[in-house]
Design a protein around this motif. Structure first.
Motif, short mmCIF file in Angstrom:
data_model
loop_
_atom_site.label_atom_id
_atom_site.label_comp_id
_atom_site.label_asym_id
_atom_site.label_seq_id
_atom_site.Cartn_x
_atom_site.Cartn_y
_atom_site.Cartn_z
N ALA A 45 -86.79 -28.47 7.83
CA ALA A 45 -87.42 -28.15 6.71
C ALA A 45 -86.73 -28.40 5.27
O ALA A 45 -87.77 -28.76 4.20
CB ALA A 45 -87.96 -26.85 6.94
N ALA A 46 -85.80 -27.75 5.09
CA ALA A 46 -85.07 -28.05 3.80
C ALA A 46 -84.85 -29.49 3.59
O ALA A 46 -84.94 -29.97 2.44
CB ALA A 46 -83.96 -27.26 3.68
N GLN A 47 -84.32 -30.11 4.55
CA GLN A 47 -84.11 -31.67 4.19
C GLN A 47 -85.51 -32.36 3.87
O GLN A 47 -85.49 -33.17 3.06
CB GLN A 47 -83.68 -32.11 5.73
CG GLN A 47 -82.30 -32.23 5.57
CD GLN A 47 -81.74 -32.80 7.16
OE1 GLN A 47 -82.13 -32.37 8.28
NE2 GLN A 47 -81.38 -33.97 7.25
N ILE A 48 -86.70 -31.98 4.49
CA ILE A 48 -87.85 -32.65 4.02
C ILE A 48 -88.17 -32.24 2.76
O ILE A 48 -88.71 -32.92 1.85
CB ILE A 48 -88.90 -32.32 5.06
CG1 ILE A 48 -88.64 -33.09 6.43
CG2 ILE A 48 -90.34 -32.80 4.68
CD1 ILE A 48 -89.82 -32.77 7.56
N ASP A 49 -87.95 -31.16 2.27
CA ASP A 49 -88.24 -30.53 1.11
C ASP A 49 -87.41 -31.09 -0.02
O ASP A 49 -87.37 -31.01 -1.32
CB ASP A 49 -87.93 -29.00 1.04
CG ASP A 49 -89.25 -28.21 1.25
OD1 ASP A 49 -90.44 -28.94 1.33
OD2 ASP A 49 -89.25 -26.98 1.71
N GLY A 50 -86.29 -31.84 0.47
CA GLY A 50 -85.58 -32.47 -0.35
C GLY A 50 -84.20 -31.91 -0.96
O GLY A 50 -83.44 -32.33 -1.93
N ALA A 51 -83.87 -30.75 -0.06
CA ALA A 51 -82.60 -30.12 -0.38
C ALA A 51 -81.25 -30.94 0.24
O ALA A 51 -81.36 -31.53 1.41
CB ALA A 51 -82.48 -28.88 0.19
N PHE B 34 -76.94 -31.32 1.12
CA PHE B 34 -76.03 -30.64 2.12
C PHE B 34 -75.68 -29.28 1.53
O PHE B 34 -75.69 -28.18 2.13
CB PHE B 34 -74.81 -31.71 2.15
CG PHE B 34 -73.59 -31.09 2.91
CD1 PHE B 34 -73.49 -31.16 4.12
CD2 PHE B 34 -72.63 -30.53 2.30
CE1 PHE B 34 -72.71 -30.76 5.10
CE2 PHE B 34 -71.54 -29.73 3.06
CZ PHE B 34 -71.44 -30.04 4.26
N PHE B 35 -75.34 -29.32 0.20
CA PHE B 35 -74.76 -28.08 -0.40
C PHE B 35 -75.82 -27.00 -0.64
O PHE B 35 -75.73 -25.88 -0.66
CB PHE B 35 -73.91 -28.19 -1.64
CG PHE B 35 -72.49 -28.85 -1.47
CD1 PHE B 35 -71.53 -28.04 -0.57
CD2 PHE B 35 -72.02 -29.97 -1.53
CE1 PHE B 35 -70.45 -28.20 -0.36
CE2 PHE B 35 -70.69 -30.49 -1.20
CZ PHE B 35 -69.98 -29.69 -0.64
N THR B 36 -76.98 -27.81 -1.16
CA THR B 36 -78.03 -27.06 -1.54
C THR B 36 -78.67 -26.18 -0.41
O THR B 36 -78.98 -25.11 -0.43
CB THR B 36 -79.28 -27.86 -2.18
OG1 THR B 36 -78.81 -28.70 -2.97
CG2 THR B 36 -80.28 -26.96 -2.55
N ARG C 80 -78.62 -22.37 -0.57
CA ARG C 80 -79.98 -21.38 -0.76
C ARG C 80 -80.41 -20.99 0.48
O ARG C 80 -81.27 -20.27 0.66
CB ARG C 80 -81.01 -22.60 -1.29
CG ARG C 80 -80.39 -23.15 -2.80
CD ARG C 80 -80.69 -21.81 -3.94
NE ARG C 80 -82.24 -21.65 -3.87
CZ ARG C 80 -83.27 -22.42 -4.43
NH1 ARG C 80 -82.56 -23.30 -5.39
NH2 ARG C 80 -84.48 -21.88 -4.72
#
Lengths: 306, 300, 369
Positions: free
Chosen positions: A200-206, A208-210, A214
């Motif tokens: 989900a975070a990848q799709i949100d644009g985050a 590796f480190f974010t 987060r």
């Protein structure tokens, strides 16, 4: 669902056999049960009792055969002596400088190995690649090797790196051989962390480190505590590396305590030895008592279950 | 949203981003490659050389190993390890299991009791050694105390006795670790399906039969873990011997770990020391590798 | 060319091909459901559209732009996960804002959009709570809010209702359908539940074994299944499939079937579509609602035929009674009116609506007519 994954395996959950009525009922069997448990409490507490009472009495009371008795004359002198004036090795400095060495050694080693372990665990579970399981296996095997195997080359290597006989040298050694366990802890923890969150975070644009910073790290409190306690205890309690790679002025507490106790000159001051032993035990004991719940949970959650 | 137009071909930045996880892992990989596996190879090599006080590279073949097995002290160390290791593992497991089962009976203040059983785990082996060294010392410890209470003929001088000293190490080691084994078994017990326990009770199993027939067979994984941990700790045991007996009286309580240290660093027989370390590694590997193999395979 | 174009897309893990050459063109505003049993490749395909899994060969394009090698974040898509995947350490507001924050959208704009989405989904009062404090249905709404607020080209749903209890699932299903009608967004939705597929979609892709078995509107899929898999998978109770032989009776093609009491019956096909197949063994497919009691039969149908067959089991289900008989060794279920007096052991007239019958080849399992 998306509350933090818990490492608890049910240490505090209800026992397997549900039988509430038993709780308030004192059958003879129950009394025997509690008696046995109490006897074992005494067994485990006895050495601690011996250390504490004998560190608070004059030497003469111990040598007169009064090891088990409470002090007739209470005194803090053995503590003072162990801390600042007892002869450790050649000099009469007490254990204080060595206590400080241990602190200087343990803090950076624990901090760095925990952070690296967290990052490694994150990569090994959420960014797994071909061969990452084998890599983890190799890493883990490194935790279990007899350290005798690395003593000789490590002594040379520390010399080459200019770290021989120094506290930074010890930090380095503990870091190297501590990463395996910290990686193990975080890997097992993050393995149970829902991968969908990372997606989900990848799709949100985050990136590796974010994602690490987060999403995963804010939920890593329990395992970080476990890992820190484990590393702290292991590194503080280490003797082999301390004895092998330190000079007189960089010895950690355990090595100094052993020198104090084994020194053959003069009268054996048992009360001072006991005071020194408690000093060496106090930091880990304190950590264990304050954060013990997490420690037990961590052990139960499979410190050794790969 | 205005972020639809990005390059589709991976540029250098993208490639760096793709390599990032491996990049983050690389320091650890390098450290382990050098300081674990590199060093293992190095020590392995040394065990075939004529190294004395410093590493030398004259090849002597199997000679260090042949010498090693001729040395009486090594023989003692290995015998001691077998005695110590088997007693340590058996007693720790038995005690750990007993305590775990007792604690699993809905005990009041369970958390408190567990803390008491477990705290020795937090101590350094040096501290444990010091405490037990003086507690077992015939001059001031248990023997003197009991005699002081009026039992004049009481003797307990194992720690000074060449034959019995190794057992004092077992006593202290068991004291330190049995609580930890208890915790492992307790976790295993709590992991057993409670409906199965209820079913067994309805089937009419007594508490004893319940544990013997249903519960303990299911603790196999916990037994395996406990065995692996205890065996590897036994083989690595060093600190406790140094603090408790110093390897004495004489060489009566030498273990391979203390043997290796003294031959390498005080007797300047580095080649032989390296050979003994290699044998320790092989023994541990024989236990750990199959365990890790099965654990990591299951996970996939 | 469609809005979302899947062209010859495949996926291989090692030597296992989990998705064979797949072609689907999704128009703007369409609601495409990928349905199939677990392991059929539907989630793999969805993850490939999302960019969470790399495409092995072929191409996926959105708005005519190839997405091969494009990061999930740069595809302008949003996804609702089965577990909702709400970040446990952030508030609802934080969860919804995270994606916009990552894409550098200014705070006032974020606030505005969060407000709109929260109103739309009626979650304004939950904005300051953590996911752990929400019920399943509320989490579901937040997950949709997080996707909606991104205003993406394509919405991806990965079994979003399977963690809800039965009642809530039906409510949320309706809600999703309303939302789609209101916003007109393009949706690709994965489910293993054929009812969800039929109720929600504008088109369905039925998948099995890494292949798209049939792509069509819900009505096409339901009435004209392309093969026996689709026939059996879609619809509940599923379509009756039983062996029959095509014979010629009174100059027209008819199906000869064998009943449990050993006798045989022939039922004429509607129209002449089976005439060319006389003499062939087939598998006949008829949905339960096309096998009824005499008075419950569809009055508009011109091909109702009565077969007297022994009743094996009756299953009253409130609004209907399902009546089972054995035909050709298979259980065949008919859907009778609830108050028909029928009991196990009776020989009872079954009315077959042959307009709704389909025939399959027993070897290839493909539709004949």
């Amino acid at each position: 669902m998306s509350t933090a994954p818990s490492v608890e395996t049910g240490a505090t959950a209800a026992p397997a056999v549900e039988n509430r009525s038993r709780l308030f009922q004192f059958s003879p069997a129950r009394i025997v049960l509690y008696a046995i448990l109490a006897i074992f409490c005494i067994y485990y507490l006895l050495p601690l009792y011996v250390m504490v009472v004998n560190s608070l009495k004059p030497l003469s009371e111990i040598t007169a055969g009064g090891m088990m008795a409470l002090p007739q004359q209470w005194t803090l002198a053995p503590w003072g002596s162990a801390w600042s004036t007892a002869q450790v090795g050649v000099e009469a400095t007490g254990l204080r400088p060595y206590f400080i060495n241990s602190i200087l050694m343990v803090v950076p080693a624990v901090a760095i190995s925990t952070l690296l372990g967290a990052l490694n665990g994150y990569v090994l579970t959420k960014w797994a690649f071909r061969g990452s399981t084998i890599l983890f296996g190799l890493l883990l095997f490194g935790c279990f090797i007899p350290f005798q195997m690395v003593l000789i080359p490590m002594a040379r290597m520390l010399g080459l790196m200019g770290l021989a006989g120094s506290v930074p040298g010890l930090v380095f050694v503990h870091l190297v051989y501590g990463i395996g366990f910290s990686t193990l802890y975080f890997r097992n923890y993050y393995a149970a962390f829902p991968t969908e969150l990372v997606r989900a975070a990848q799709i949100d644009g985050a990136g590796f480190f974010t994602i690490f910073w987060r999403i995963l790290l804010p939920s890593s409190g329990p395992i970080a505590v476990v890992c820190i306690i484990w590393q702290f205890t292991n590194i503080w309690n280490d003797f082999l590396f301390g004895a092998s790679f330190s000079d007189f002025d960089s010895q950690p507490m355990t090595v100094a305590l052993n020198n104090l106790v084994q020194s053959s000159t003069g009268v054996k001051e048992y009360n001072v030895h006991f005071a020194g032993a408690i000093m060496a035990a106090l930091p880990t004991l304190l950590v264990y008592i304050v954060a013990g719940r997490f420690f037990v949970r961590g052990l139960m959650a499979g410190s050794v279950k790969g | 949203m205005a972020f639809t137009e990005t390059a589709t071909r991976p540029g250098p930045v993208d490639r760096l981003r793709d390599a990032l996880p491996k990049l983050v892992l690389s320091p650890t990989v390098a450290i382990v490659a050098i300081f674990v596996y590199g060093f293992i190879v190095f020590t392995f090599y040394l065990s075939f050389t004529n190294s004395r006080i410093l590493p030398q590279f004259g090849w002597v073949g199997w000679q260090n190993y042949e010498n090693l097995f001729r040395i009486r002290a090594w023989d003692t160390a290995v015998t001691n390890l077998i005695i110590f290791g088997s007693l340590y593992i058996i007693i720790c497991c038995a005690l750990g299991l007993l305590l775990a089962i007792l604690l699993d009976q809905r005990i009041r203040a369970e958390g408190f009791i567990r803390t008491i059983y477990l705290y020795p785990m937090a101590l350094s082996f040096i501290v444990t050694g010091v405490a037990w060294k003086w507690f077992l010392d015939p001059g001031i410890g248990l023997e003197a105390v009991v005699r002081g209470w009026g039992w004049e003929s009481f003797t307990f001088g194992w720690i000074k006795d060449r034959e019995m000293a190794i057992y004092t190490i077992v006593i202290a080691a068991v004291w330190q670790t049995s609580g930890f084994v208890m915790a492992m078994f307790l976790a295993g017990l709590r992991g057993i399906d409670s409906e199965m326990m209820k079913a067994a009770q309805i089937d009419g199993a007594s508490t004893f039969a319940l544990y013997r027939r249903i519960v303990i067979p299911q603790l196999r994984p916990a037994f395996m873990s406990a065995f692996v941990v205890l065996a590897h700790m036994a083989i690595k045991s060093y600190d406790l011997v140094i603090a408790l007996t110093g390897g004495g009286p004489g060489t009566a309580t030498e273990l391979p770990a203390t043997f290796m240290y003294s031959y390498t660093f005080t007797r300047n027989q580095m080649g032989i020391g390296a050979a003994s370390a290699v044998i320790m590694l092989m023994t541990i590997a024989a236990i750990i590798v199959p365990y890790l193999w099965s654990e990591l395979r299951e996970k996939r | 060319m469609g809005f979302l174009d899947i062209k010859q897309a495949t996926k291989t893990y090692g030597s296992v091909k989990v998705l064979h050459e797949t072609n689907i063109a999704v128009e703007e505003g369409e609601f495409l459901v990928l349905v199939g049993p677990s392991g059929c490749g539907k989630s793999t395909l969805l993850n490939m559209i999302a960019g969470l899994e790399a495409i092995t060969s072929g191409e996926i394009a959105i708005r005519g732009r190839s997405m091969n090698g494009v990061k999930p974040a740069d595809r302008n898509i949003a996804m609702v996960f089965q577990s909702y995947a709400l970040y446990p350490n952030m508030t609802v507001k934080g969860n919804i804002a995270f994606g916009m924050e990552m894409h550098g959208i200014a705070k006032p704009e974020r606030e505005k959009r969060i407000g709109q989405v929260a109103d739309l989904l009626q979650i304004s009062h939950l904005l300051d709570r953590k996911p752990g404090q929400l019920s399943g249905g509320q989490r579901q709404r937040v997950a949709m809010g997080r996707a909606l607020v991104r205003e993406p080209d394509v919405f991806l749903f990965d079994e979003p209702l399977s963690n809800l209890d039965a009642k809530l699932r039906v409510d949320m299903r309706t809600e999703i359908k309303k939302l789609h009608q209101k916003l007109g967004t393009t949706i690709v939705y994965v489910t293993h539940d054929q009812i969800e597929a039929l109720t929600l979609s504008t088109r369905i892709a039925v998948m099995f074994g890494g292949y798209v078995q049939q792509l069509g509107t819900p009505k096409e899929i339901y009435d004209n299944p392309a093969n026996m898999f689709v026939a059996g998978f879609m619809g509940s109770p599923s379509m009756n499939l039983f062996p029959a032989k095509v014979v010629s009776a009174n100059g027209a093609a008819a199906a000869e079937i064998s009943l449990a009491n050993g006798s045989a019956a022939t039922i004429p096909f509607a129209g002449d579509r089976m005439s060319a197949s006389v003499g062939r063994d087939i598998v006949l497919g008829i949905r339960p609602e096309a096998i009824t009691d005499r008075d419950g039969a569809d009055r508009n149908s011109k091909a109702i035929h009565i077969v007297e067959a022994p009743v094996e089991v009756t299953e009253p289900a409130g609004s209907d009674t399902f009546v089972v008989s054995q035909i050709g060794g298979k259980d065949v279920t008919g859907r009778f009116r609830a108050d028909v007096a029928v009991k196990a052991g009776d020989v009872f007239p079954f009315a077959f609506n042959m307009e709704k019958a389909v025939a399959f080849d027993p070897e290839s399992e493909q539709r004949i007519a």
